[in-house]
Design a protein around this motif. Structure first.
Motif, short mmCIF file in Angstrom:
data_model
loop_
_atom_site.label_atom_id
_atom_site.label_comp_id
_atom_site.label_asym_id
_atom_site.label_seq_id
_atom_site.Cartn_x
_atom_site.Cartn_y
_atom_site.Cartn_z
N CYS A 1 2.16 18.78 19.67
CA CYS A 1 2.40 19.92 18.77
C CYS A 1 3.06 19.44 17.48
CB CYS A 1 3.26 20.97 19.46
SG CYS A 1 3.57 22.43 18.47
N ALA A 2 4.01 18.53 17.58
CA ALA A 2 4.68 18.00 16.39
C ALA A 2 3.69 17.25 15.51
CB ALA A 2 5.85 17.09 16.79
N PHE A 3 2.79 16.49 16.13
CA PHE A 3 1.77 15.77 15.36
C PHE A 3 0.88 16.76 14.61
CE2 PHE A 3 1.54 11.67 18.13
CZ PHE A 3 2.78 11.29 17.67
N ALA B 1 -0.33 11.67 11.45
CA ALA B 1 0.34 11.24 12.69
C ALA B 1 -0.47 10.19 13.44
CB ALA B 1 0.58 12.44 13.59
N VAL B 2 -1.77 10.42 13.56
CA VAL B 2 -2.64 9.51 14.31
C VAL B 2 -3.87 9.22 13.46
CG1 VAL B 2 -3.99 9.18 16.42
CG2 VAL B 2 -1.86 10.48 16.51
N ASP B 3 -4.17 7.94 13.29
CA ASP B 3 -5.33 7.52 12.50
C ASP B 3 -6.16 6.56 13.33
OD1 ASP B 3 -7.09 7.15 10.43
OD2 ASP B 3 -5.78 5.83 9.27
N ASN B 4 -7.42 6.91 13.56
CA ASN B 4 -8.33 6.09 14.38
C ASN B 4 -7.75 5.75 15.75
OD1 ASN B 4 -10.42 5.99 12.48
ND2 ASN B 4 -9.41 4.31 11.39
N GLY B 5 -7.12 6.74 16.37
CA GLY B 5 -6.58 6.54 17.71
C GLY B 5 -5.25 5.83 17.78
N ARG B 6 -4.73 5.41 16.65
CA ARG B 6 -3.44 4.71 16.62
C ARG B 6 -2.39 5.60 15.98
NH1 ARG B 6 -3.16 -1.23 16.70
NH2 ARG B 6 -1.18 -0.69 15.78
N VAL B 7 -1.22 5.66 16.60
CA VAL B 7 -0.12 6.47 16.06
C VAL B 7 0.44 5.75 14.84
CG1 VAL B 7 2.11 7.53 16.55
CG2 VAL B 7 0.40 7.38 18.35
N SER B 8 0.53 6.46 13.74
CA SER B 8 1.04 5.89 12.49
C SER B 8 2.55 5.71 12.57
CB SER B 8 0.69 6.82 11.32
OG SER B 8 1.43 8.02 11.44
#
Length: 197
Positions: A122-124, A137-144
């Motif tokens: 929810c925060a993402f 928050a998440v780019d291409n499956g990876r958490v930023s």
């Protein structure tokens, strides 16, 4: 945008639940480990003058001792109720069993089987909405990096029952990103199943 920000700042000054100064946490599941989220959580905890001791294990059988909180993974959704009951039986009824949210839409039913939820997904979603960047928050499956800091803010608020907004810990992020992460986390903790920003 300024009205929303002003309102959130005002709400952050209202008294909340009794604050906690020290937490002994057991994180159960293979996806929990020493990573950027833990690094940022340690920074937030230290800057607030609180103490946090985290122990990681793959299953409850590996753990012994007493814990203030046990963190369970939503990825083991079929066993959440059984794991929560086992944690209470093993570590005492006062141990708070929390569910680490990985999917906002399927976590509501599971959260009723625990003492609470750590609303990271929810925060993402709040962060993505607030920044108008679907990959904040998440780019291409990876958490930023910003996503990891946001997750740490959610954990901080959930574990210590206090607001993260205004934390002096910079996490080497610019003030705008830090504020977006803190507001996103706070909104998620208050409404874990609804995008509020």
């Amino acid at each position: 945008m300024n009205v929303l920000f002003s309102l959130l700042v005002f709400l952050s000054f209202l008294p909340g639940p009794k604050q906690i100064d020290s937490v002994k946490l057991l994180a159960v599941g293979p996806e929990f480990g020493e990573d950027a989220v833990t690094f940022y959580l340690d920074g937030l905890t230290e800057s607030a003058g609180k103490t946090l001791e985290i122990t990681y294990c793959n299953n409850l059988e590996e753990a012994s001792g007493s814990w203030d909180a046990v963190l369970l993974s939503q990825t083991d959704s079929a066993n959440v109720a059984a794991l929560a009951a086992k944690a209470k039986a093993s570590f005492g009824r006062k141990t708070k069993v929390l569910l680490y949210q990985t999917n906002m839409f399927t976590s509501k039913k599971l959260s009723k089987k625990t003492d609470g939820i750590v609303p990271v997904d929810c925060a993402f979603r709040n962060l993505n909405s607030f920044t108008a960047d679907s990959t904040a928050a998440v780019d291409n499956g990876r958490v930023s990096t910003l996503g990891c800091y946001t997750a740490a803010c959610v954990l901080f608020e959930t574990l210590f029952s206090c607001k993260v907004f205004g934390s002096r810990y910079s996490a080497m992020l610019d003030s705008e990103d830090r504020r977006a992460a803190q507001l996103s986390a706070d909104a998620a903790v208050r409404k874990p199943f609804k995008i509020k920003l």
